[in-house]
Design a protein around this motif. Structure first.
Motif, PDB file in Angstrom:
ATOM      1  N   GLY A  70       0.806  -1.213   0.000  1.00 26.79           N
ATOM      2  CA  GLY A  70       0.000   0.000   0.000  1.00 26.79           C
ATOM      3  C   GLY A  70       0.838   1.260   0.000  1.00 26.79           C
ATOM      4  O   GLY A  70       1.864   1.354  -0.678  1.00 26.79           O
ATOM      5  N   PHE A  71       0.423   2.209   0.777  1.00 25.09           N
ATOM      6  CA  PHE A  71       1.025   3.539   0.815  1.00 25.09           C
ATOM      7  C   PHE A  71       2.279   3.509   1.688  1.00 25.09           C
ATOM      8  O   PHE A  71       2.235   3.060   2.823  1.00 25.09           O
ATOM      9  N   ASP A  72       3.397   3.996   1.145  1.00 25.85           N
ATOM     10  CA  ASP A  72       4.676   4.021   1.845  1.00 25.85           C
ATOM     11  C   ASP A  72       5.029   5.479   2.098  1.00 25.85           C
ATOM     12  O   ASP A  72       5.547   6.164   1.216  1.00 25.85           O
ATOM     13  N   LEU A  73       4.727   5.958   3.293  1.00 24.38           N
ATOM     14  CA  LEU A  73       4.913   7.368   3.621  1.00 24.38           C
ATOM     15  C   LEU A  73       6.321   7.600   4.170  1.00 24.38           C
ATOM     16  O   LEU A  73       6.541   7.689   5.375  1.00 24.38           O
ATOM     17  N   THR A  97      -3.358 -13.881   5.541  1.00 21.65           N
ATOM     18  CA  THR A  97      -3.798 -12.901   6.530  1.00 21.65           C
ATOM     19  C   THR A  97      -2.633 -12.028   6.993  1.00 21.65           C
ATOM     20  O   THR A  97      -2.795 -11.178   7.852  1.00 21.65           O
ATOM     21  N   VAL A  98      -1.451 -12.223   6.408  1.00 21.72           N
ATOM     22  CA  VAL A  98      -0.266 -11.486   6.829  1.00 21.72           C
ATOM     23  C   VAL A  98      -0.180 -10.126   6.136  1.00 21.72           C
ATOM     24  O   VAL A  98       0.083  -9.110   6.748  1.00 21.72           O
ATOM     25  N   ASN A  99      -0.421 -10.102   4.826  1.00 24.09           N
ATOM     26  CA  ASN A  99      -0.236  -8.871   4.054  1.00 24.09           C
ATOM     27  C   ASN A  99      -1.510  -8.028   4.066  1.00 24.09           C
ATOM     28  O   ASN A  99      -2.192  -7.907   3.065  1.00 24.09           O
ATOM     29  N   ASN A 100      -1.835  -7.490   5.222  1.00 21.65           N
ATOM     30  CA  ASN A 100      -3.012  -6.625   5.284  1.00 21.65           C
ATOM     31  C   ASN A 100      -2.622  -5.199   5.647  1.00 21.65           C
ATOM     32  O   ASN A 100      -3.404  -4.449   6.190  1.00 21.65           O
ATOM     33  N   THR A 101      -1.380  -4.819   5.317  1.00 19.69           N
ATOM     34  CA  THR A 101      -0.907  -3.477   5.613  1.00 19.69           C
ATOM     35  C   THR A 101      -1.475  -2.489   4.599  1.00 19.69           C
ATOM     36  O   THR A 101      -1.349  -2.685   3.397  1.00 19.69           O
ATOM     37  N   ILE A 102      -2.083  -1.438   5.108  1.00 22.02           N
ATOM     38  CA  ILE A 102      -2.636  -0.373   4.280  1.00 22.02           C
ATOM     39  C   ILE A 102      -1.571   0.695   4.043  1.00 22.02           C
ATOM     40  O   ILE A 102      -1.409   1.187   2.940  1.00 22.02           O
ATOM     41  N   VAL A 122      -3.771  -2.714   8.615  1.00 26.50           N
ATOM     42  CA  VAL A 122      -2.745  -2.203   9.518  1.00 26.50           C
ATOM     43  C   VAL A 122      -2.150  -0.913   8.962  1.00 26.50           C
ATOM     44  O   VAL A 122      -1.872  -0.811   7.768  1.00 26.50           O
ATOM     45  N   ILE A 123      -1.962   0.052   9.851  1.00 27.33           N
ATOM     46  CA  ILE A 123      -1.168   1.246   9.548  1.00 27.33           C
ATOM     47  C   ILE A 123      -0.068   1.270  10.593  1.00 27.33           C
ATOM     48  O   ILE A 123      -0.341   1.347  11.791  1.00 27.33           O
ATOM     49  N   THR A 124       1.155   1.156  10.140  1.00 28.02           N
ATOM     50  CA  THR A 124       2.270   1.011  11.073  1.00 28.02           C
ATOM     51  C   THR A 124       3.304   2.107  10.853  1.00 28.02           C
ATOM     52  O   THR A 124       3.578   2.497   9.722  1.00 28.02           O
ATOM     53  N   GLY A 125       3.849   2.594  11.968  1.00 25.52           N
ATOM     54  CA  GLY A 125       4.875   3.621  11.893  1.00 25.52           C
ATOM     55  C   GLY A 125       6.177   3.125  12.484  1.00 25.52           C
ATOM     56  O   GLY A 125       6.205   2.661  13.619  1.00 25.52           O
ATOM     57  N   SER A 126       7.252   3.233  11.722  1.00 26.24           N
ATOM     58  CA  SER A 126       8.569   2.936  12.279  1.00 26.24           C
ATOM     59  C   SER A 126       9.090   4.153  13.034  1.00 26.24           C
ATOM     60  O   SER A 126      10.096   4.083  13.723  1.00 26.24           O
ATOM     61  N   THR A 127       8.386   5.271  12.884  1.00 26.83           N
ATOM     62  CA  THR A 127       8.647   6.509  13.614  1.00 26.83           C
ATOM     63  C   THR A 127       7.287   7.054  14.050  1.00 26.83           C
ATOM     64  O   THR A 127       6.285   6.759  13.409  1.00 26.83           O
ATOM     65  N   PRO A 128       7.232   7.825  15.127  1.00 28.50           N
ATOM     66  CA  PRO A 128       5.936   8.393  15.523  1.00 28.50           C
ATOM     67  C   PRO A 128       5.362   9.275  14.416  1.00 28.50           C
ATOM     68  O   PRO A 128       6.099   9.983  13.725  1.00 28.50           O
ATOM     69  N   ASN A 153     -10.266  -1.024  11.866  1.00 25.90           N
ATOM     70  CA  ASN A 153     -10.217  -2.473  12.105  1.00 25.90           C
ATOM     71  C   ASN A 153      -8.826  -2.969  11.760  1.00 25.90           C
ATOM     72  O   ASN A 153      -8.533  -3.252  10.613  1.00 25.90           O
ATOM     73  N   GLY A 154      -7.970  -3.046  12.728  1.00 22.54           N
ATOM     74  CA  GLY A 154      -6.580  -3.428  12.501  1.00 22.54           C
ATOM     75  C   GLY A 154      -5.694  -2.576  13.379  1.00 22.54           C
ATOM     76  O   GLY A 154      -6.131  -1.571  13.944  1.00 22.54           O
ATOM     77  N   ALA A 155      -4.445  -2.945  13.499  1.00 23.31           N
ATOM     78  CA  ALA A 155      -3.527  -2.245  14.389  1.00 23.31           C
ATOM     79  C   ALA A 155      -3.063  -0.923  13.785  1.00 23.31           C
ATOM     80  O   ALA A 155      -2.748  -0.851  12.596  1.00 23.31           O
ATOM     81  N   ILE A 156      -3.023   0.096  14.612  1.00 27.25           N
ATOM     82  CA  ILE A 156      -2.439   1.391  14.281  1.00 27.25           C
ATOM     83  C   ILE A 156      -1.283   1.555  15.261  1.00 27.25           C
ATOM     84  O   ILE A 156      -1.501   1.685  16.466  1.00 27.25           O
ATOM     85  N   THR A 157      -0.048   1.498  14.772  1.00 22.96           N
ATOM     86  CA  THR A 157       1.098   1.526  15.683  1.00 22.96           C
ATOM     87  C   THR A 157       1.906   2.812  15.550  1.00 22.96           C
ATOM     88  O   THR A 157       2.095   3.326  14.454  1.00 22.96           O
TER      89      THR A 157
END
Length: 182
Positions: A70-73, A97-102, A122-128, A153-157
């Protein structure tokens, strides 16, 4: 003959002067709903990118990443989801069910705005980073919804989630390592 995904082309373009907007249309019978992404979206360019959906007679537009990245910010980007359901179903491999990263966020100046949308993934941040649940529509061509409703619906980290207006629904494991400011 090469086939390119128009969303990928718009996603990768950088523009700090103009907002890039990917429009959905539920009224046009030729409109694709759900919109199925046909290739990895790549790195999201700097500037503002809005994914502008529509709701007609209770039906909401759907953006399905269909197993693609998905989107790579990684840039100073403001990514907006408006009146849309975003998911990553991976129809080619329904047991995946692994590749559900938005979206992945690796730039602390990146911002995600969500208005009246459903995020299934999932929306995940390697930085805040900052996520805003907002009542502001970016485009006056689409009418505002009386009671905006956002569902995560999914983890927001690693996010600070600012609840600016509307209604937010999320599960107990959604805001992992994140802060909700209401």
């Amino acid at each position: 003959e090469d086939i390119f995904d128009p969303l990928r082309l718009l996603n990768e373009k950088s523009s700090k002067e103009h907002t890039r907007t990917f429009y959905f249309d539920l009224v046009d019978p030729k409109a694709m709903n759900p919109y199925l992404v046909i290739e990895d979206l790549g790195e999201t360019g700097a500037g503002a990118l809005n994914i502008q959906g529509a709701i007609v007679s209770g039906a909401r537009t759907i953006l399905d990443l269909d197993g693609h990245t998905g989107f790579d910010l990684a840039n100073e980007t403001v990514l907006g989801f408006y009146n849309v359901e975003v998911k990553n179903s991976d129809r080619r491999n329904p047991n995946n069910t692994v590749n559900n990263t938005i979206a992945k966020v690796s730039n602390d100046l990146a911002v995600i705005n969500v208005y009246n949308s459903i995020i299934n993934g999932v929306i995940t941040g390697s930085t805040p980073f900052t996520m805003n649940i907002t009542n502001v529509q970016p485009d006056s061509n689409y009418s505002s919804v009386e009671n905006p409703f956002t569902q995560l619906n999914g983890a927001i980290t690693n996010a600070t989630v600012n609840m600016l207006a509307g209604k937010l629904e999320f599960g107990e494991a959604t805001l992992r390592g994140s802060t909700l400011v209401a």
